[in-house]
Design a protein around this motif. Structure first.
Motif, PDB file in Angstrom:
ATOM      1  N   TRP A 183      -3.102  -7.141 -13.200  1.00 19.54           N
ATOM      2  CA  TRP A 183      -2.310  -6.923 -12.320  1.00 19.54           C
ATOM      3  C   TRP A 183      -1.807  -8.015 -11.490  1.00 19.54           C
ATOM      4  CZ3 TRP A 183       0.202  -2.405 -13.121  1.00 19.54           C
ATOM      5  CH2 TRP A 183      -0.576  -1.622 -13.971  1.00 19.54           C
ATOM      6  N   GLN A 184      -0.693  -8.191 -11.213  1.00 21.98           N
ATOM      7  CA  GLN A 184      -0.129  -9.547 -10.476  1.00 21.98           C
ATOM      8  C   GLN A 184       0.128  -8.891  -9.112  1.00 21.98           C
ATOM      9  OE1 GLN A 184       0.327 -12.722 -11.547  1.00 21.98           O
ATOM     10  NE2 GLN A 184      -0.495 -11.817 -13.847  1.00 21.98           N
ATOM     11  N   LYS A 185      -0.499  -9.615  -8.047  1.00 29.15           N
ATOM     12  CA  LYS A 185      -0.280  -9.316  -6.643  1.00 29.15           C
ATOM     13  C   LYS A 185       1.166  -9.709  -6.103  1.00 29.15           C
ATOM     14  CE  LYS A 185      -4.850  -9.086  -5.294  1.00 29.15           C
ATOM     15  NZ  LYS A 185      -6.187 -10.059  -4.607  1.00 29.15           N
TER      16      LYS A 185
END
Length: 187
Positions: A183-185
């Motif tokens: 998951w990319q912030k």
């Protein structure tokens, strides 16, 4: 048996017992998508390596036979008897569940989402899974318009689960790990 009949040249096809319907009828769309899933399972079978072929080959061949029964049930208008057509049963759903449990027993527990892919066979099984999900969504739409045997919905739902587990099993047999979703912030 002749392959071409010319009876569909005008955009219609026959359901079982001869009823003519447009080729874009929702019922035809559903069983066409089931046929697409069956072809994708066949591709996955062709791509399985020798190690993975043992445990998965029999399961996937049986699934292909059962998908023909799904198609036959869908090609039968709801107000007509099935005659000697194969029929999808609760026992077939239970068989899928048993396969899922057996295959999953050898896999690491899932603790995160995984990306579809890995070996060519696993990637093909993931594509088959998404095609089955599309067939399931179309079947839900059809069930809103006319009677549909509820076991067909159960079967397709469970089949997509089986294909997910089968893809993981094909990767494991080939020594390819699952790729976790990272998951990319937001920036």
């Amino acid at each position: 048996m002749r392959i071409y009949t010319r009876t569909g040249d005008g955009g219609q096809t026959s359901l079982r017992w001869g009823e003519r319907v447009p080729k874009n009828a929702l019922r035809v769309e559903v069983y066409g998508t089931v046929d697409e899933a069956n072809a994708q399972v066949g591709l996955a079978l062709a791509l399985l390596d020798a190690e993975a072929a043992g445990p998965l080959q029999g399961v996937l061949l049986r699934v292909q036979q059962e998908l023909f029964a799904v198609g036959a049930d869908l090609a039968t208008p709801p107000d007509r008897g099935r005659g000697d057509n194969p029929r999808v049963t609760e026992a077939m759903v239970a068989g899928l569940e048993a396969d899922i449990d057996r295959l999953q027993a050898d896999l690491d527990p899932l603790r995160a989402f995984i990306l579809p892919g890995g070996t060519p066979a696993a990637a093909a099984l993931h594509v088959a899974r998404t095609v089955v999900r599309r067939a399931e969504r179309s079947l839900v739409a059809l069930a809103a318009q006319e009677p549909v045997d509820p076991v067909l919905l159960k079967y397709l739902n469970r089949l997509s689960d089986l294909l997910f587990v089968a893809a993981r099993a094909a990767n494991r047999a080939a020594g390819v790990p699952d790729t976790l979703v990272e998951w990319q912030k937001p920036r």
